[in-house]
Design an enzyme around this catalytic site. Structure first.
Site, short mmCIF file in Angstrom:
data_model
loop_
_atom_site.label_atom_id
_atom_site.label_comp_id
_atom_site.label_asym_id
_atom_site.label_seq_id
_atom_site.Cartn_x
_atom_site.Cartn_y
_atom_site.Cartn_z
N ASN A 158 0.87 -1.18 0.00
CA ASN A 158 0.00 0.00 0.00
C ASN A 158 0.91 1.23 0.00
OD1 ASN A 158 -1.85 2.00 0.45
ND2 ASN A 158 -2.43 1.33 2.52
N LYS A 167 0.09 4.23 -0.33
CA LYS A 167 -0.60 5.42 0.21
C LYS A 167 -0.37 6.61 -0.73
CE LYS A 167 -0.31 3.34 4.71
NZ LYS A 167 -0.32 3.49 6.14
N HIS A 182 -9.75 1.19 4.75
CA HIS A 182 -8.48 1.37 5.46
C HIS A 182 -8.69 2.33 6.63
CE1 HIS A 182 -4.38 2.64 6.31
NE2 HIS A 182 -4.00 1.52 5.74
N GLU A 193 -7.08 4.78 7.66
CA GLU A 193 -6.89 6.20 7.33
C GLU A 193 -8.14 6.77 6.67
OE1 GLU A 193 -3.17 5.61 5.31
OE2 GLU A 193 -2.25 5.16 7.23
N GLU A 253 -5.62 -4.96 10.70
CA GLU A 253 -4.66 -3.88 10.87
C GLU A 253 -4.99 -3.09 12.14
OE1 GLU A 253 -2.47 -2.72 7.07
OE2 GLU A 253 -4.24 -1.48 7.19
N GLY A 288 1.92 2.47 10.80
CA GLY A 288 2.85 3.58 10.62
C GLY A 288 3.52 4.05 11.89
N SER A 325 3.03 -1.81 10.58
CA SER A 325 4.47 -1.79 10.86
C SER A 325 5.17 -3.10 10.50
CB SER A 325 4.73 -1.41 12.33
OG SER A 325 4.31 -0.09 12.57
P1 PGA Z 1 2.51 0.50 7.74
O1 PGA Z 1 1.06 0.67 7.06
O2 PGA Z 1 3.11 -0.77 7.19
O3 PGA Z 1 3.27 1.72 7.30
O4 PGA Z 1 2.30 0.43 9.19
C1 PGA Z 1 0.23 -0.44 6.85
C2 PGA Z 1 -1.05 0.01 6.23
O5 PGA Z 1 -1.53 1.09 6.54
O6 PGA Z 1 -1.63 -0.70 5.40
#
Ligand code: PGA
Length: 258
Positions: A8, A10, A103, A105, A177, A183, A221
């Site tokens: 992803n 983003k 997601h 976000e 997640e 993140g 992460s």
């Molecule tokens: P990250 O994000 O690996 O940077 O923690 C995962 C995601 O949001 O799908």
């Protein structure tokens, strides 16, 4: 059963040139290592604007194994006055096979509700896009012991428009997640993730009411050090954010998950 490693990206990278470079380094590695990857699917989810130029890099079809394209979101309506939105058919027409739905976000920054997520999930399934449905609890919810309840509610509400008798729910991929792990560099401990996985296997079976099993991924992460731990505890793959922007690190994650 195939293992899925999903990147992803983003809202990254900032230029098409960089996006192509990143995509090609992964595509070329896959091509060289096709023998290793017979049971693994690599899915790249770039920003919408890069989907078309990247899809062109997958042509002509000279070999079978290549990264698949996924979108990071979709809109549920077929067409019309929805400024800024992207329809399922627009994605299909570019050769996109997967789409991330719900997601955290999108849920938290863009205030997507359970109802909106349910409509998006339904639109993906109706249009034969494979949805990667993200679910996860916040830190506060985990600390107050509500993780399972939250996950079950998110699953139930996302599926509210999809009756197993009408739709084949098998293509729905679930990504666990935990919001607090995304993140942050603070991944969920594999043993805790395993507990959630066991719960989700049981819950999706009840929802699905089919003999088949949903694929369940872990995300939050993930890096080359911990990738293997989640596969070892039984996840069917990984959803990788930050670490997927570094081709060397992403390739290491793939290798360590085989
Ligand atoms: P990250 O994000 O690996 O940077 O923690 C995962 C995601 O949001 O799908």
């Amino acid at each position: 059963m195939k293992k899925l490693i999903v990147a992803n990206w983003k809202m990254n990278p900032q230029s098409l040139l960089e996006a192509k470079k990143l995509f090609l380094s992964i595509k070329n590695w896959i091509k060289k290592n096709s023998a290793l990857l017979k049971k693994t699917e690599i899915i790249i989810c770039p920003p919408f604007v890069y989907l078309e130029p990247l899809s062109k890099l997958l042509k002509p079809k000279t070999y079978n194994l290549k990264p698949k394209l996924g979108a990071q979101d979709l809109f549920w309506a077929k067409m019309g006055a929805f400024t800024g939105e992207i329809s399922p058919m627009m994605l299909k027409n570019l050769g996109v096979e997967y789409v991330i739905v719900g997601h955290s976000e999108r849920r938290h920054i863009f205030k997507e509700t359970d109802e909106m997520i349910a409509k998006k999930l339904e639109a993906a399934i109706k249009n034969k896009l494979k949805p990667i449905l993200c679910i996860g609890e916040t830190e506060k919810e985990r600390k107050s012991g509500k993780t399972f309840k939250i996950l079950k509610n998110q699953l139930n509400s996302a599926m509210q428009n999809l009756k197993p008798t009408t739709y084949n729910l098998k293509p729905i991929i679930i990504a666990y997640e935990p919001v607090w792990a995304i993140g942050t560099g603070n991944p969920c401990k594999p043993e805790d993730a395993k507990e959630v996985l066991t719960f989700l296997r049981k819950t999706t079976k009840q929802l699905n009411n089919l003999t088949t099993q949903q694929l369940i991924l872990y995300g939050g992460s993930v890096n080359s050090q911990n990738a293997k731990d989640y596969i070892e505890v039984g996840f069917d793959g990984l959803l990788v954010g930050g670490a997927s922007l570094n081709p060397k690190e992403f390739i290491k994650i793939i290798k360590n998950s085989l």
